[in-house]
Enzyme design. Structure first.
Site, mmCIF file in Angstrom:
data_model
loop_
_atom_site.group_PDB
_atom_site.id
_atom_site.type_symbol
_atom_site.label_atom_id
_atom_site.label_comp_id
_atom_site.label_asym_id
_atom_site.label_seq_id
_atom_site.Cartn_x
_atom_site.Cartn_y
_atom_site.Cartn_z
ATOM 1 N N GLU A 47 -33.462 -13.091 -12.117
ATOM 2 C CA GLU A 47 -33.288 -12.839 -13.545
ATOM 3 C C GLU A 47 -32.565 -14.014 -14.185
ATOM 4 O OE1 GLU A 47 -31.647 -9.193 -16.431
ATOM 5 O OE2 GLU A 47 -31.347 -9.120 -14.264
ATOM 6 N N ASN A 194 -38.563 -2.610 -18.448
ATOM 7 C CA ASN A 194 -37.574 -2.525 -17.366
ATOM 8 C C ASN A 194 -36.455 -1.582 -17.789
ATOM 9 O OD1 ASN A 194 -35.800 -3.607 -15.024
ATOM 10 N ND2 ASN A 194 -34.557 -3.944 -16.849
ATOM 11 N N GLU A 195 -36.083 -0.680 -16.903
ATOM 12 C CA GLU A 195 -34.985 0.250 -17.174
ATOM 13 C C GLU A 195 -35.077 0.790 -18.599
ATOM 14 O OE1 GLU A 195 -31.170 -1.286 -15.936
ATOM 15 O OE2 GLU A 195 -31.771 -1.306 -13.823
ATOM 16 N N GLU A 318 -35.329 -3.048 -7.767
ATOM 17 C CA GLU A 318 -33.933 -3.488 -7.813
ATOM 18 C C GLU A 318 -33.153 -2.660 -6.808
ATOM 19 O OE1 GLU A 318 -31.865 -4.074 -11.523
ATOM 20 O OE2 GLU A 318 -33.723 -4.604 -12.587
ATOM 21 N N GLN A 367 -29.966 -10.243 -6.148
ATOM 22 C CA GLN A 367 -30.953 -11.188 -6.646
ATOM 23 C C GLN A 367 -30.948 -12.427 -5.768
ATOM 24 O OE1 GLN A 367 -30.636 -11.996 -10.833
ATOM 25 N NE2 GLN A 367 -30.665 -9.837 -11.389
#
Length: 514
Positions: A47, A194-195, A318, A367
């Site tokens: 990210e 996303n989310e 994630e 990540q």
């Protein structure tokens, strides 16, 4: 047995942690395996956050490291070694404030933006679509692009798909060619938001389901590129979100996501240190890690009711441990160290995913560089590989191999009146006929003696590697970069048709039978 115990490991005696031994009986079924462990379970996530992209993958012209353009090649070579199958970008929460057209064209003409989610820093957009796809090309990995649903438009996503994938004459393909790319990249993995329950728009599942269908309708399959559209799924144990998406969207999505982070304390306010923790906190951390088994099982059961043939993938894009940031670092950059504990978390989680390969078809550790449970940490010209990196190096043998079911009763790892299964295992058979077992002993005190029967598996030799350390808090540092790494394991022996394994405490072992 005395002879066997005398030939345990080709590692220093200081690493042979543990003072008692527990016997385990394991069976591995190699007869007619049904499910393939998708290589995409071993995916990663990068990210625009902290020093993952800028000062991670994408460095200053003046930094004295091997580069192609500004892509840091020592990181590329390290990730190629573990065969990363896909890379998710540009977020994360960042994806839903990212407008892709700001990141194309001449770099000196690109507008800047404020990263409001992560540190409030101003980005120059010098790393955009072309740079990311060149990075994927260098890595020999598949791109997984997360599109902006939260603050974007249907048209914006549709034209990004066209820009990347259309091989005809159109405004977007012409623009791509003007920016130096003649042929399309043919990107298949697309996240639709996303989310969306949180930073991606604070939506309800019903509202998001309708938005997903609207965005997905205009994300076209151009010739030669059928999209794998991935819907924004549950936050941990929000089983209602999965229920609604499966009911209202169903086969209109290739995959449905699940996000779950392991918090040492279970508290988002004070998560716990990456390096300073006692055994009680370690126990609590592993308990929170093992929640992944329940989450995957229960979300899969809901999906089964609507999709008995398992056509929709569960995509855990994630996951990983999330601790407090390292002292003195920007709290918005999420930089944390990486210990043996984190390696045990990674290996345990990958074993869970492998054993649910019928439904889990993709996952992405959060990540890749300098953020959260990173594989790589950098400090100017220096680069280190974390214990988690070495787990992925061990486990790469499972990519696209056939899952072999395992059966065993795990000993307990106890803390007071609480207990956890000390042992977790997954096994597979690759296209050449080699069988691989990955075993994790989370107990920091007790060794395990594992007697293994292997139905349908004939083998003449066994070799292995082990990852362990003297202390759970041990890390690889810039002063001592190779403190924790994979070394040869000699604690597994063929005895008749059986395999006997002497497994150290707090260790990860990979065995190859051939």
């Amino acid at each position: 047995m005395k002879k066997l115990l005398a030939t345990l490991l080709a590692v220093p005696a200081s690493l042979l942690v543990g003072h008692s031994q527990t016997a385990v009986t394991l069976s591995v079924n190699g007869v007619n395996p049904k499910h393939t462990i998708s290589r995409h379970i071993y995916g990663h996530f990068s990210e625009h956050l902290g020093r993952c992209i800028y000062d991670g993958f994408w460095v200053s012209d003046s930094l004295n490291v091997p580069k192609k353009d500004r892509i840091r090649l020592d990181i590329v070579e390290a990730l190629k070694k573990i065969q990363i199958p896909n890379l998710r970008w540009p977020g994360g929460c960042f994806a839903d404030e990212y407008h892709w057209r700001d990141g194309i064209g001449p770099r000196n003409q690109r507008p800047t933006m404020v990263n409001t989610n992560w540190g409030g820093v101003t980005e120059d957009n010098s790393f955009g679509t072309h740079e990311f796809l060149e990075l994927c090309n260098l890595l020999n990995t598949e791109p997984y692009v997360s599109a902006n649903v939260g603050s974007g438009t249907v048209e914006e996503m549709a034209k990004w798909v066209e820009y990347l994938n259309f091989d005809g004459i159109s405004p977007m393909s012409n623009l791509r060619k003007q920016n130096g790319r003649e042929t399309p990249w043919k990107v298949t993995f697309w996240g639709v938001g996303n989310e969306s329950w949180g930073c991606g728009g604070n939506m309800t599942p019903d509202y998001y389901a309708d938005e997903y269908k609207r965005y997905a309708t205009y994300a076209r399959d151009y010739a030669g590129t059928r999209l794998k559209k991935i819907a924004s799924g549950s936050n941990g144990n929000d089983y209602n979100w999965t229920e609604v998406l499966m009911k209202k969207v169903g086969r209109q999505m290739w995959g449905l996501t699940l996000h779950h982070y392991t918090l040492p304390t279970g508290n988002w306010g004070k998560k716990g240190s990456a390096t300073a923790f006692d055994e009680q906190e370690y126990f609590n951390t592993m308990r929170n890690c093992l929640q992944m088994e329940e989450l995957v099982t229960r979300h899969s059961a809901i999906m089964d009711r609507y999709d008995a043939d398992k056509n929709v993938a569960l995509v855990v894009d994630e996951w990983g441990i999330w601790t407090d940031v390292e002292p003195g670092t920007n709290p918005g950059f999420l930089y944390q160290q990486n210990s043996l504990r984190d390696a045990l978390i990674a290996a345990t989680t990958l074993n869970i995913f492998n054993n649910h390969a019928d439904r889990v078809k993709m996952a992405n550790l959060a990540q890749t560089v300098n953020v959260l449970q990173a594989l790589v940490l950098t400090q100017k010209e220096k680069m280190i590989l974390t214990p988690t990196y070495h787990v992925f190096d061990l486990f790469k043998v499972h990519q696209d191999a056939k899952l072999l079911p395992v059966s065993f009763s795990s000993p307990d790892y106890t803390s007071g009146n609480k207990k956890l299964p000390a042992l977790n295992i997954s096994a597979s058979k690759d296209s050449t006929g080699k069988v691989h077992l990955t075993l994790v002993n989370i107990d920091p005190k007790n060794k395990l003696t594992i007697s293994t029967s292997l139905a349908g598996v004939k083998f003449g030799s066994v070799t292995g590697q082990v990852l362990t350390a003297a202390k759970l808090t041990d890390v690889n540092s810039f002063d001592e970069p190779n403190k924790i790494k994979n070394v040869a394991f000699n604690g597994a022996k063929k005895q008749g048709d059986q395999l006997v394994i002497e497994m150290p405490a707090q260790s990860i072992v990979m065995l190859e039978l051939k």
